[in-house]
Scaffold this active site. Structure first.
Site, PDB file in Angstrom:
ATOM      1  N   ALA A 103       0.846  -1.192   0.000  1.00  0.00           N
ATOM      2  CA  ALA A 103       0.000   0.000   0.000  1.00  0.00           C
ATOM      3  C   ALA A 103       0.879   1.239   0.000  1.00  0.00           C
ATOM      4  O   ALA A 103       2.089   1.150   0.142  1.00  0.00           O
ATOM      5  CB  ALA A 103      -0.926  -0.003   1.216  1.00  0.00           C
ATOM      6  N   SER A 104       0.241   2.401  -0.171  1.00  0.00           N
ATOM      7  CA  SER A 104       0.977   3.664  -0.156  1.00  0.00           C
ATOM      8  C   SER A 104       0.022   4.814  -0.404  1.00  0.00           C
ATOM      9  O   SER A 104      -1.079   4.617  -0.931  1.00  0.00           O
ATOM     10  CB  SER A 104       2.081   3.708  -1.232  1.00  0.00           C
ATOM     11  OG  SER A 104       3.050   2.723  -1.014  1.00  0.00           O
ATOM     12  N   ASN A 105       0.471   6.031  -0.070  1.00  0.00           N
ATOM     13  CA  ASN A 105      -0.199   7.268  -0.460  1.00  0.00           C
ATOM     14  C   ASN A 105       0.787   8.134  -1.237  1.00  0.00           C
ATOM     15  O   ASN A 105       1.991   8.113  -0.957  1.00  0.00           O
ATOM     16  CB  ASN A 105      -0.643   8.077   0.760  1.00  0.00           C
ATOM     17  CG  ASN A 105      -1.599   7.328   1.656  1.00  0.00           C
ATOM     18  OD1 ASN A 105      -2.558   6.736   1.196  1.00  0.00           O
ATOM     19  ND2 ASN A 105      -1.330   7.358   2.959  1.00  0.00           N
TER      20      ASN A 105
END
Length: 817
Positions: free
Chosen positions: A238-240
């Site tokens: 995941a990541s932003n």
């Protein structure tokens, strides 16, 4: 010839070292600035690799050696066959023996050898070869000079498994990186794939093989089928990322927030570095540990980050089997290729035995019995499955990640994405000094437009493709073989870049692992194949929080001055710990609580009156000193879905159990689904059960997060702000709950290398970073815990980019001659 390493100055204090005392050298320089960040300067790419290999071995020799043991297929030899580990990158829990056979299969096939010797662009170009060769020399140089028995890290000091590395080791590690979201996410299901004879296990064979797609679809949508899907825990990748353009920037130049999420527990994967060949190459950012190039970072005028794409990186093929190892293609039997393999396995008495296993491959790829943790696939005649991973067939990403260090703006970056077409599994989000931004999901993926995916769908694919977006192709048809399908000039069966989603914007783009659809709230991307992701569907709460943070800033309603982004407020926004679900549900939940004389829970009536004011007064954040944060978390976890044995919660809600009051509407993707449906009996049940749970633990209802969510480092408890992404936290810490204490201890996954980059008139970008788990995994290193404490206190530090600043801020200098 290298004549030795000369350490000219070394200190770990806060004062800068006078650069005039350090002198100059024509050798490879490793200048360390604050928090141990190495700035490596060399005359060529071999020298860059040499400096990187030496520095990364100084800081992380044990973690690196463990990686190399893994890709050699030797975990069973040194750590025992029955132990499990978190696979680097995707954090899938994998048994040592199964992982070893997975890698032994690729070794037997000669896959990596063929790719490393292939001409570019599919093989490494001259600079990539030089960089990796230098890394090998630098790693081995450090190990030879230090000696295994004198390693500073007690974790592997004197360990037999710490060995010099060779060219094939590094390329095997690079190959595994390319497959993190593909075949490597199914390493256990490939390495353990053997046929089941006799009565088939439950799974897709829970139905008669003669079932049609409609019947199978009904089963998958039934409570039993949905439970099987709902319990699936996909790889934790995941990541932003937010890129701000000139119209949303206070300065008119671009800004970037990069917030990748990787493993904390045993799998720390990012390593911060600055690489420079004077006049030719300059880049700063995070590398994948043990691979000497920057994957997330900044050049002088362009910064970028990556987020894991929602698209599936693998394609299963459903096979009709004549017998256990023969399958039909176009009505003709075709034999699988048998690969007899051996693995050395350590026994409890210290002896080593040989374990034999025969794995099988098909024209589509290896046989598989578990795909990315999804236990719906079996190998039991007359049914079986094989797995195709198009990212197992190239090294183009090596060339991409080196060339990106020369990119000056987002238009050039888009051309690099198109021309190299090597990114394996990640969206790209970028901003440049001119104030333009780019979002792109231009990655290596199967070329399966919807019509082709449907036409080539197997019985199982006809159900799974609309449900999950996972195409399962019909292996009985040769025309459905990806290798026989149209693709790019670089690789057959791969979707061309011009058919994939991207956009340039002057306001902003963002991504938080949902599909490309709402990379900009006001400019949806639509009309792309389903394999790339969903459109016009509910966004995960973390995406909605990220878009809300952007919209609130531009409307001037987030409590910060002005209505544009700048470097400082972007840092504040990143660590503000706003809780999207809390902002949506808190008031309704508190009011409902106050209306009840008691709540009916699993154990009967419960007095919940003391919980009501705690909920009402909670500030809807996951800051360390926010009373009510844990109480709300536990209630929301009950309402969002089932709790599975490992303590995490599922990504899917079973139909009919949604606690939201308003369903999703495509014209209101931020606000829907929304509200709390207090008439659902689950709300009262969750409220009562959580209050009872706190009482049983002897825990105050208003316990601050500081006391219950932390990481342990060298006996020190370091509290951590943030929380689980599925509750709508943008700043995430995913950590399992200990049911005996109620504490959340030692994250598995979450914020790791976080960076904010801005550009000014000086030509030297400002780069503020925090590596949450530290630059070094050596518990004796000064860089093991320093940044974790900084994260606790929401602190960042600026990494120098330009030469004069690096020299002024140098804490130590090592010169390799």
């Amino acid at each position: 010839m290298l004549l030795g390493s000369l350490v000219l100055a070394a200190c770990h204090g806060s004062a800068d070292v006078d650069s005039s005392a350090l002198g100059e050298s024509s050798g490879v320089e490793i200048r360390r600035t604050a928090h141990g960040v190495p700035h490596i300067r060399a005359n060529d790419f071999y020298g860059l690799g040499l400096g990187y290999g030496y520095a990364v071995a100084e800081d992380n020799i044990c973690r690196l050696a463990d990686f190399y043991v893994t890709v050699r297929g030797e975990r069973s030899r040194f750590f025992g066959p029955d132990e499990s580990f978190l696979f680097p990158g995707n954090l899938m829990e994998t048994k040592n023996l199964d992982s070893d056979f997975f890698f032994k299969l690729y070794q037997a096939q000669g896959t990596v050898e063929a790719l490393m010797n292939a001409p570019p662009p599919n093989g490494p170009d001259a600079e990539a070869r030089a960089l990796l060769a230098g890394h090998i020399a630098g790693y081995n140089r450090y190990l030879s000079e230090t000696g295994v028995d004198q390693l500073p890290d007690p974790t592997c000091r004197g360990a037999e498994w710490v060995q010099p590395i060779s060219e094939i080791d590094v390329y095997r590690m690079a190959h595994a990186l390319g497959m993190f979201a593909g075949a490597a996410a199914s390493a256990g299901g490939i390495g353990a794939a053997v046929p089941t004879l006799g009565e088939p296990p439950l799974g897709l064979l829970g139905l008669d093989i003669g079932s049609d797609a409609e019947e199978l679809g009904r089963w998958l949508r039934s409570p039993e089928g949905l439970r099987a899907l709902g319990e699936w825990q996909p790889p934790q990748m995941a990541s932003n990322a937010i890129a701000v353009g000139r119209e949303a920037s206070a300065s008119g130049s671009g800004l970037l927030l990069g917030n990748p999420h990787q493993g904390w527990k045993d799998a720390a994967l990012f390593y911060q570095v600055d690489l420079e060949v004077p006049g030719r190459y300059k880049v700063s950012g995070a590398s994948f540990l043990g691979l000497p190039f920057v994957v997330i970072g900044s050049t002088a005028s362009m910064a970028w980050s990556h987020t894991t794409s929602s698209a599936f990186r693998f394609v299963p093929y459903q096979l009709t089997l004549v017998d256990a190892t023969t399958y039909l293609v176009d009505g003709q039997p075709e034999a699988m290729k048998a690969w007899p393999l051996t693995v050395d396995a350590l026994q409890e008495n210290g002896s080593v035995v040989t374990v034999n296993r025969t794995l099988h491959t098909t024209r589509y790829g290896p046989m598989v019995t578990n795909i990315a943790g999804l236990n719906l696939f079996v190998w039991a005649p007359p049914l079986g499955f094989a797995l195709k991973d198009v990212n197992a067939e190239h090294f183009r990403f090596l060339n991409h990640f080196i060339e990106i260090g020369r990119v000056g703006n987002v238009r050039d970056l888009k051309r690099l994405l198109d021309d190299t077409h090597g990114i394996p599994w990640a969206n790209t989000v970028a901003a440049d000094a001119d104030g333009e931004t780019l979002y792109a999901d231009i990655t290596v993926i199967a070329n399966l437009p919807d019509q082709r995916a449907i036409q080539c769908s197997s019985v199982s694919g006809a159900a799974l493709f609309p449900l999950l977006g996972l195409p399962v192709l019909d292996g009985t048809r040769s025309d459905c073989d990806l290798d026989a399908m149209p693709g790019t000039d670089l690789q057959a069966g791969v979707m061309p870049p011009e058919e994939m989603p991207f956009q340039f914007r002057n306001d902003y783009v963002m991504n938080s692992n949902d599909s490309y659809w709402l990379s900009n709230l006001n400019a949806p991307l639509e009309g792309f194949p389903r394999i790339l992701g969903e459109e016009n569907t509910e966004r995960r709460l973390r995406t909605r929080m990220g878009l809300t943070l952007i919209e609130d800033r531009l409307a001037g309603r987030d409590g910060l001055p002005g209505d544009r982004f700048d470097h400082e407020n972007l840092k504040q926004i990143m660590f503000n710990s706003r809780h999207f679900l809390g902002e949506m549900w808190r008031d309704g939940l508190a009011a409902y609580c106050s209306s009840l004389p008691f709540a009916l829970g699993s154990s009967g009536p419960t007095d919940v009156s003391e919980a009501c004011p705690v909920l009402a007064n909670w500030d809807a954040t996951n800051n360390l000193d926010s009373p009510g944060a844990l109480l709300f978390r536990r209630i929301s976890e009950q309402l969002l879905g089932q709790t599975v044995p490992n303590g995490t919660t599922t990504q899917m809600r079973l139909p009919g159990t949604s606690a939201f009051l308003r369903p999703f509407r495509r014209d209101d993707p931020l606000g829907t689904p929304g509200g709390l449906n207090v008439l659902r009996p689950e709300v009262q049940l969750a409220l009562a059960d959580v209050v009872d749970e706190f009482a049983e633990l002897g825990m105050p209802l208003d316990v601050p997060l500081r006391e219950v969510q932390y990481v342990e480092r060298n006996g020190e408890r370091i509290p951590l702000h943030g929380g689980p992404d599925r509750s709508g936290l943008f700043s995430i810490i995913n950590v399992d709950r200990d049911p005996e204490t109620g504490h959340y201890v030692n994250p598995r996954h979450g914020n790791t290398f976080t960076q904010v980059v801005s550009f000014g008139a000086s030509g030297c970008p400002r780069i503020s970073t925090n590596m949450t788990y530290g630059q070094s995994q050596n518990p004796q290193s000064p860089w093991f815990v320093d940044q974790t404490r900084m994260y606790r206190d929401k602190q960042w530090f600026d990494v120098p980019f330009c030469r004069s600043d690096i020299e002024r801020q140098t804490r130590s200098l090592t010169v390799l001659r």
